[in-house]
Enzyme design. Structure first.
Site, short mmCIF file in Angstrom:
data_model
loop_
_atom_site.label_atom_id
_atom_site.label_comp_id
_atom_site.label_asym_id
_atom_site.label_seq_id
_atom_site.Cartn_x
_atom_site.Cartn_y
_atom_site.Cartn_z
N GLN A 80 73.22 -20.05 -37.83
CA GLN A 80 72.24 -19.03 -37.43
C GLN A 80 72.72 -18.29 -36.17
OE1 GLN A 80 69.65 -17.68 -38.84
NE2 GLN A 80 69.97 -18.93 -40.66
N SER A 81 74.01 -18.14 -36.01
CA SER A 81 74.57 -17.50 -34.82
C SER A 81 74.17 -16.03 -34.71
CB SER A 81 76.10 -17.60 -34.89
OG SER A 81 76.69 -16.74 -33.94
#
Ligand SMILES: *Cc1c(COP(=O)(O)O)cnc(C)c1O
Length: 336
Positions: A80-81
């Site tokens: 989920q960067s």
């Protein structure tokens, strides 16, 4: 208020951000808490596939990639960067290919991961500790294939990326000057440390007098000791000072990091994050993200609830933009 160093103004920069980002007041939240006056610096509104702190770093990193005639960007992060999402968008704008090395296990496409795919990035799943090695392997294979890869470290946190937050600090100091405001304390989320390096160096160069507290979001296995983390931040900051031809050098003692809000670890949403997301949304209509900004904002609120402020103070939260991850954490945010 000090002048920006000439080298900062002339540094190659690829325009991506909508600047300056606004400073908003949070009067309902401040009243509810009975605390200091609260302000928020809206770097969730920088633009670039929504916004976030990586936009400012990428302006300098993409310019450097172009100077080196790169054809493809490689970077890495968590599934989920926000950094990966924004790098994928910057690559699309600059006409570059983008490869993202994400720490596995593989996840279904939601939140930032969905956006990475929509933005056309190629995803490579790798165990978290092997991300850097995988980036090097990919770069070597691309070079052998006649492409020109440009590797951006996790979080864009090198000295070139940090310049984005040196410039941002000059922007903040100028805004505060224009608005005749003084900020006593500044809070934000720190992880790979480039934002912190830029903010603290920028504060020194621009003449910001408030206390700057970085709230640690994670401790990765390779920087599990506080000393090691700060040594890295310090060297990124001093590398940025060198790029600018500035004589100032920072020491580890110049950085204030709060490690008390790590909860159950990186990306694990607990009561602090859950309550903060809802409180800030319901009092101010402002979205904070589950991994970074709700944790750091929640840390700031906890300091206020403990009475650790003087009544006349003004505190500023630097929003670094991660609400695009909310959908991926829906299950952890319930009960609503
Ligand atoms: C990357 C990120 C941070 C941390 O910035 P670093 O420069 O990696 O320390 C903070 N907030 C958000 C939303 C981020 O995506």
């Amino acid at each position: 208020m000090n002048q920006q160093p000439r080298a900062l103004l002339t540094m190659p920069r690829f325009s991506l951000a909508k600047l300056p980002t606004p400073i908003d007041e949070l009067p309902r939240l401040a009243q509810e808490l009975g605390g200091p006056q609260l302000l928020v610096k809206r770097d969730d509104l920088t633009g670039l596939a929504t916004g976030g702190n990586k936009t400012r770093k990428l302006e300098f990193l993409i310019a450097d990639a172009q100077q080196k005639n790169a054809t493809v960007l490689i970077t890495a992060g968590g599934p989920q960067s926000n950094h990966c999402r924004q790098t994928a968008a910057a690559a699309a704008i600059a006409g570059l290919d983008c490869h993202l090395v994400l720490g596995g296990p593989r996840q279904p496409p939601t939140g930032n991961l969905l956006l990475d795919e929509l933005l056309g990035a190629t995803i490579h799943w790798t165990p978290k500790l092997q991300r850097n090695a995988r980036m090097s392997e990919l770069a070597a294979a691309m070079e052998a294939d006649g492409q020109r890869p440009y590797v951006i470290p996790v979080g864009g946190s090198n000295s070139i990326g940090a310049l984005g937050y040196v410039a941002a600090m000059f922007e903040l100091v100028e805004q505060l000057h224009e608005q005749a405001r003084q900020v006593d304390r500044l809070f934000f989320a720190t992880s790979s440390g480039g934002t912190q390096a830029g903010i603290v160096l920028g504060a020194t160069l621009a003449g910001f007098a408030g206390r700057i507290t970085a709230v640690s979001i994670d401790q990765t296995p390779d920087d599990s000791s506080e000393e090691k983390f700060l040594a890295g931040v310090c060297s990124v900051a001093n590398g940025a000072a060198e790029l600018l031809g500035a004589h100032q050098r920072l020491r580890e003692s110049d950085f204030d990091v709060n490690y008390a809000y790590l909860g159950a670890g990186y990306g694990v949403v607990g009561p602090l994050e859950r309550d903060t997301v809802k409180l800030v949304a319901r009092t101010e209509g402002l979205l904070t993200g589950p991994v970074y900004t709700a944790r750091a904002f929640g840390a700031m609120l906890d300091q206020i609830r403990r009475g650790d402020f003087a009544p006349q103070e003004t505190w500023l939260f630097w929003h670094t933009g991660d609400e695009t991850a909310l959908h991926a954490y829906a299950a952890d945010l319930t009960p609503l």
